[in-house]
Motif scaffolding. Structure first.
Motif, mmCIF file in Angstrom:
data_model
loop_
_atom_site.group_PDB
_atom_site.id
_atom_site.type_symbol
_atom_site.label_atom_id
_atom_site.label_comp_id
_atom_site.label_asym_id
_atom_site.label_seq_id
_atom_site.Cartn_x
_atom_site.Cartn_y
_atom_site.Cartn_z
ATOM 1 N N PRO A 1 0.836 -1.202 0.000
ATOM 2 C CA PRO A 1 0.000 0.000 0.000
ATOM 3 C C PRO A 1 0.871 1.252 0.000
ATOM 4 O O PRO A 1 1.896 1.312 0.676
ATOM 5 C CB PRO A 1 -0.786 -0.111 1.311
ATOM 6 N N LEU B 1 2.113 2.735 -2.870
ATOM 7 C CA LEU B 1 2.786 2.932 -4.156
ATOM 8 C C LEU B 1 1.762 3.010 -5.287
ATOM 9 O O LEU B 1 0.622 2.577 -5.150
ATOM 10 C CB LEU B 1 3.739 1.770 -4.442
ATOM 11 N N LYS B 2 2.195 3.553 -6.410
ATOM 12 C CA LYS B 2 1.463 3.410 -7.664
ATOM 13 C C LYS B 2 2.391 2.680 -8.635
ATOM 14 O O LYS B 2 3.620 2.822 -8.538
ATOM 15 C CB LYS B 2 1.061 4.773 -8.242
ATOM 16 N N LEU C 1 -1.568 -0.200 -10.250
ATOM 17 C CA LEU C 1 -1.886 0.201 -8.890
ATOM 18 C C LEU C 1 -2.000 1.711 -8.849
ATOM 19 O O LEU C 1 -1.002 2.381 -9.112
ATOM 20 C CB LEU C 1 -0.776 -0.284 -7.943
ATOM 21 N N PRO C 2 -3.167 2.280 -8.583
ATOM 22 C CA PRO C 2 -4.422 1.594 -8.322
ATOM 23 C C PRO C 2 -4.990 0.970 -9.591
ATOM 24 O O PRO C 2 -4.839 1.508 -10.685
ATOM 25 C CB PRO C 2 -5.325 2.712 -7.801
ATOM 26 N N GLU D 1 -10.584 -1.034 -11.417
ATOM 27 C CA GLU D 1 -11.550 -2.116 -11.192
ATOM 28 C C GLU D 1 -12.854 -1.858 -11.933
ATOM 29 O O GLU D 1 -13.451 -2.782 -12.502
ATOM 30 C CB GLU D 1 -11.800 -2.206 -9.690
ATOM 31 N N GLN E 1 -18.937 -7.309 -17.482
ATOM 32 C CA GLN E 1 -20.407 -7.300 -17.496
ATOM 33 C C GLN E 1 -20.939 -7.298 -18.922
ATOM 34 O O GLN E 1 -22.031 -7.779 -19.197
ATOM 35 C CB GLN E 1 -20.920 -6.073 -16.725
ATOM 36 N N GLU F 1 -15.738 -10.796 -6.726
ATOM 37 C CA GLU F 1 -16.452 -10.002 -5.722
ATOM 38 C C GLU F 1 -17.545 -9.135 -6.340
ATOM 39 O O GLU F 1 -18.599 -8.937 -5.765
ATOM 40 C CB GLU F 1 -15.462 -9.085 -4.976
ATOM 41 N N ARG F 2 -17.259 -8.628 -7.534
ATOM 42 C CA ARG F 2 -18.160 -7.596 -8.059
ATOM 43 C C ARG F 2 -18.972 -8.010 -9.281
ATOM 44 O O ARG F 2 -19.942 -7.321 -9.618
ATOM 45 C CB ARG F 2 -17.354 -6.340 -8.411
ATOM 46 N N GLU G 1 -22.041 -12.724 -10.908
ATOM 47 C CA GLU G 1 -23.288 -13.090 -11.580
ATOM 48 C C GLU G 1 -23.233 -12.899 -13.086
ATOM 49 O O GLU G 1 -24.055 -13.431 -13.820
ATOM 50 C CB GLU G 1 -24.449 -12.262 -11.018
ATOM 51 N N TRP G 2 -22.284 -12.147 -13.548
ATOM 52 C CA TRP G 2 -22.198 -11.890 -14.995
ATOM 53 C C TRP G 2 -21.304 -12.886 -15.722
ATOM 54 O O TRP G 2 -21.250 -12.890 -16.929
ATOM 55 C CB TRP G 2 -21.670 -10.469 -15.237
ATOM 56 N N VAL H 1 -3.322 5.879 2.266
ATOM 57 C CA VAL H 1 -1.923 5.517 2.027
ATOM 58 C C VAL H 1 -1.378 6.260 0.811
ATOM 59 O O VAL H 1 -0.177 6.313 0.604
ATOM 60 C CB VAL H 1 -1.740 4.002 1.844
ATOM 61 N N ARG H 2 -2.309 6.775 -0.013
ATOM 62 C CA ARG H 2 -1.912 7.637 -1.124
ATOM 63 C C ARG H 2 -2.720 8.923 -1.015
ATOM 64 O O ARG H 2 -3.751 8.969 -0.356
ATOM 65 C CB ARG H 2 -2.175 6.947 -2.471
ATOM 66 N N THR I 1 -6.339 8.474 -3.227
ATOM 67 C CA THR I 1 -7.225 7.314 -3.259
ATOM 68 C C THR I 1 -7.556 6.905 -1.838
ATOM 69 O O THR I 1 -6.658 6.778 -0.996
ATOM 70 C CB THR I 1 -6.560 6.113 -3.970
ATOM 71 N N GLY J 1 -27.769 -11.662 -7.083
ATOM 72 C CA GLY J 1 -28.620 -11.365 -8.225
ATOM 73 C C GLY J 1 -28.808 -9.893 -8.505
ATOM 74 O O GLY J 1 -29.558 -9.516 -9.385
ATOM 75 N N THR J 2 -28.163 -9.046 -7.738
ATOM 76 C CA THR J 2 -28.283 -7.611 -7.991
ATOM 77 C C THR J 2 -26.924 -7.042 -8.314
ATOM 78 O O THR J 2 -25.906 -7.674 -8.091
ATOM 79 C CB THR J 2 -28.835 -6.877 -6.756
ATOM 80 N N PRO K 1 -23.742 -5.372 -7.670
ATOM 81 C CA PRO K 1 -22.999 -5.109 -6.444
ATOM 82 C C PRO K 1 -22.909 -3.611 -6.192
ATOM 83 O O PRO K 1 -22.792 -2.814 -7.097
ATOM 84 C CB PRO K 1 -21.619 -5.699 -6.729
ATOM 85 N N PHE L 1 -19.270 -3.657 -0.751
ATOM 86 C CA PHE L 1 -18.001 -4.372 -0.720
ATOM 87 C C PHE L 1 -16.839 -3.440 -0.418
ATOM 88 O O PHE L 1 -15.721 -3.881 -0.287
ATOM 89 C CB PHE L 1 -17.763 -5.090 -2.052
ATOM 90 N N VAL M 1 -15.295 -1.424 -2.233
ATOM 91 C CA VAL M 1 -14.262 -1.332 -3.248
ATOM 92 C C VAL M 1 -14.436 -0.025 -3.996
ATOM 93 O O VAL M 1 -15.456 0.628 -3.914
ATOM 94 C CB VAL M 1 -14.316 -2.517 -4.221
ATOM 95 N N HIS M 2 -13.415 0.349 -4.729
ATOM 96 C CA HIS M 2 -13.497 1.585 -5.486
ATOM 97 C C HIS M 2 -12.777 1.403 -6.812
ATOM 98 O O HIS M 2 -12.026 0.461 -6.991
ATOM 99 C CB HIS M 2 -12.874 2.735 -4.716
#
Lengths: 340, 324
Positions: free
Chosen positions: A153, A155-156, A254-255, A258, A266, A293-294, A297-298, B291-292, B295, B314-315, B317, B321, B323-324
């Motif tokens: 954590p 760094l980029k 990094l980052p 996502e 999707q 995680e995200r 379902e797709w 940490v940055r 972000t 089924g929806t 997300p 969670f 997350v970003h």
């Protein structure tokens, strides 16, 4: 100081296409002209112009105070760069080969990456240098180092695939207030297929945003660096079978973008991650987990990866070619995934 | 030595001595793991540098000699105790520990990691001073054993090669009585840097020698190495007592002045000790500090107030969670 410009920084001024190496040199040159806080440190980057001649002629224009030939001590001069960054300068450290970054691992991960979190303030510095195989450099001049730092954590990590991106991303990295590791695939430095006319205007490409190198509907290939070009070749091959692959060039690891990855998955429902780095602990594992995680379902099939094998980079050409991911590997995985 | 410097050294010397005694009496739950000895020579060395509060003065890494040099650069006993006891009010918000923290406006920089790293970092800071033609120098205290590490030699080599205005102090090894002067002299010779060796010299001489080394460094003559020979607590107290006597005899101070300065120093330490037990623990969410710079940290989704994973099936997300 000389007023003649080194050849590797004049392509855009002359309206000619630039290679990745020339794009990087232009970015460094322009940032040094724009901001006197920017200076360079590294082994043989001054009088010699660097192992790959990225900084040839820089010392004549900017002087030895801003183009510093260092002792062979990657940890020492990276630590010194941190001190200079604390004092408001914007150092750009060149690793002659990124394989040699390991002596600086301590100061990068323990000191530099933790600085902001420890309350010691941001450390704006860039550590850049050549990575990657295919040049018969053997195990000590061919590594990809991103995953040694991906876990840290603070760094980029940036890894461009085109001249335009190399220049725009390096400018952003230099202007960024965070420490950035900037990987340059040496196989792209002077690749004839990888020349571009670059914008004449000053431009910067934001860190953390992937780009869609090729749009498609049937499967997503997430990749970066030299493997973007391998994946595009593979996508062209797949297209002959009417398989329309979408190729996402991460640009910044990094980052991680996502949202960009998830949006593509999707759309296509299938994901193949391609990287030149070795398999175990490679970025494919992290990407797969985030998609799980995200976007579970797709998914209409398993997440696959095409990577180098888990071995040091071998020296012999025959061995290295087998070690590295090939276009054929990507095509095979793409066909499998499409039919799943 | 200016009148202000004399007063500062008297004040910080008293304060250091009182702080040292107080630390040794603290309950184990609060007592810092290190830094219970205050070497008055380190205070004097630090005070011989140029302190400001606007980020334009010298830079000091107190390292293993903390808190003495930190006091000379304006740190308070309460700040030190907050930091080493990891209170929520600590200068690093309890996200970093050890004995040194960073406050660049006051010229303090700290890290308690591997030996030698701070010599590298301070060499780079000093390089920045030289590049900017500034009247600034860097001072770093390292453990004596640092010179047995590659990291330290890389930093010292870089500093010497660049003739960076940095002064590197090697602290005496704790519990080791034998001097290893020949080895350290060899190191200084190898890098072509000046060496100051301080044993039991009068503190006024230490101050003037360091001030001279600083002047030479800023003028472009390059780094200096300082070695502190091991001294017993009794010896160090005697050095401070001798300085007090010098202040009375030649420094223009009266007994009344001294009593007043000692009372003020004691009040600062008493206040710190009285407060530290009442200082809050850090808020656990402080761990989510960025940490940055641009972000946000990722909050574990299992620690959200309402993760409701059952609603997610089924929806699309959501931010649940984290997350970003």
């Amino acid at each position: 100081m000389s007023t003649d410009l080194p050849a590797q920084v004049t392509r855009t001024r002359e309206g000619r296409p630039a290679t990745v190496l020339e794009a990087i040199a232009e970015a460094l040159w322009e940032e040094m002209e724009r901001d006197e806080r920017v200076f360079l440190l590294g082994e043989d980057i001054g009088a010699y112009g660097g192992a790959f001649k990225v900084t040839r002629g820089f010392i004549d224009r900017f002087g030895s105070a801003r183009v510093i030939d260092t002792p062979i001590s990657e940890g020492g001069f990276t630590g010194a760069a941190a001190g200079a960054a604390h004092m408001g300068l914007r150092p750009v450290v060149e690793m002659q080969f990124m394989d040699f970054i390991s002596p600086a691992y301590d100061v990068l991960t323990n000191y530099i990456a933790t600085s902001l979190y420890r309350g010691a303030g941001p450390l704006p510095l860039v550590v850049r240098g050549p990575v990657g195989g295919g040049n018969r450099g053997g195990p000590f001049h061919s590594q990809n180092v991103e995953m040694a730092f991906f876990h840290t954590p603070g760094l980029k990590i940036v890894y461009p695939s085109t001249p335009r991106d190399a220049k725009g991303l390096l400018k952003s990295a230099i202007r960024d207030d965070n420490p950035v590791i900037f990987e340059e695939h040496k196989g792209l430095y002077r690749a004839p297929y990888c020349r571009e006319l670059l914008p004449r205007d000053d431009y910067a490409i934001p860190l953390g945003k992937a780009r869609t190198a090729l749009e498609g509907e049937d499967l997503t290939i997430v990749t970066y660096g030299l493997m973007v070009h391998r994946s595009l070749e593979a996508a062209a091959e797949l297209a002959k079978d009417r398989i329309r692959a979408e190729v996402i060039d991460l640009r910044t690891l990094l980052p991680l973008d996502e949202d960009g990855i998830v949006a593509s998955v999707q759309k296509t429902g299938k994901l193949l991650v391609v990287h030149e780095d070795t398999r175990t602990g490679g970025i494919a594992g992290e990407i797969a987990m985030r998609v799980n995680e995200r976007a579970f379902e797709w998914l209409d099939g398993p997440i696959l990866r095409v990577t180098a094998i888990d071995a040091p980079v071998p020296f012999s050409g025959e061995l290295e070619d087998y070690f590295l991911p090939s276009v054929a590997d990507v095509v095979t995985a793409g066909r499998y995934l499409f039919r799943y | 030595m200016s009148g202000d410097a004399v007063e500062d050294l008297l004040y910080q010397g008293f304060q250091g001595r009182l702080l040292e005694e107080s630390l040794r009496r603290m309950p184990p739950s609060l007592r810092p793991e290190a830094a219970t000895a205050v070497d008055v020579r380190a205070i004097v060395i630090a005070r011989a540098m140029r302190q400001t509060v606007d980020g334009r003065g010298d830079l000091c890494c107190p390292g293993p000699m903390s808190p003495g040099p930190a006091l000379a650069f304006g740190a308070t006993p309460l700040e030190f105790l907050r930091h080493v006891t990891r209170r929520g009010t600590s200068p690093a918000s309890a996200r970093a520990g050890g004995t040194s923290w960073t406050d660049l406006r006051r010229g303090l920089i700290g890290w308690d990691g591997g030996r030698g790293t701070m010599t590298q970092v301070l060499a780079g800071a000093a390089l920045a001073f030289a590049q900017g033609d500034q009247d600034r120098a860097a001072l770093v205290f390292e453990r004596r054993s640092a010179i047995e590490t590659g990291a330290w030699h890389e930093g010292m080599n870089f500093a010497a090669a660049q003739r960076a205005p940095v002064i590197v102090v090697l602290a005496p090894p704790p519990g080791r009585g034998r001097r290893d002067r020949a080895e350290i002299e060899g190191v200084a010779r190898g890098y072509g840097v000046g060496l100051l060796w301080f044993g039991g010299e009068p503190l006024i001489d230490v101050f003037e020698s360091v001030a001279g080394a600083r002047r030479r460094a800023v003028a472009g003559d390059g780094p200096s190495l300082i070695a502190l020979a091991p001294r017993t607590d009794v010896d160090l107290r005697a050095s401070h007592d001798a300085f007090v006597e010098w202040a009375l005899a030649e420094g223009g101070r009266t007994r009344g002045d001294l009593e007043s300065i000692e009372r003020a120093a004691a009040a600062g330490v008493d206040h710190a000790l009285g407060r530290i037990g009442k200082e809050p623990d850090p808020d656990p969410e402080e761990a989510l500090a960025p940490v940055r710079t641009d972000t946000p940290s990722i909050r574990p989704w299992t620690r959200m107030k309402s993760p409701r994973p059952d609603e997610l099936a089924g929806t699309a997300p959501s931010g649940a969670f984290g997350v970003h």
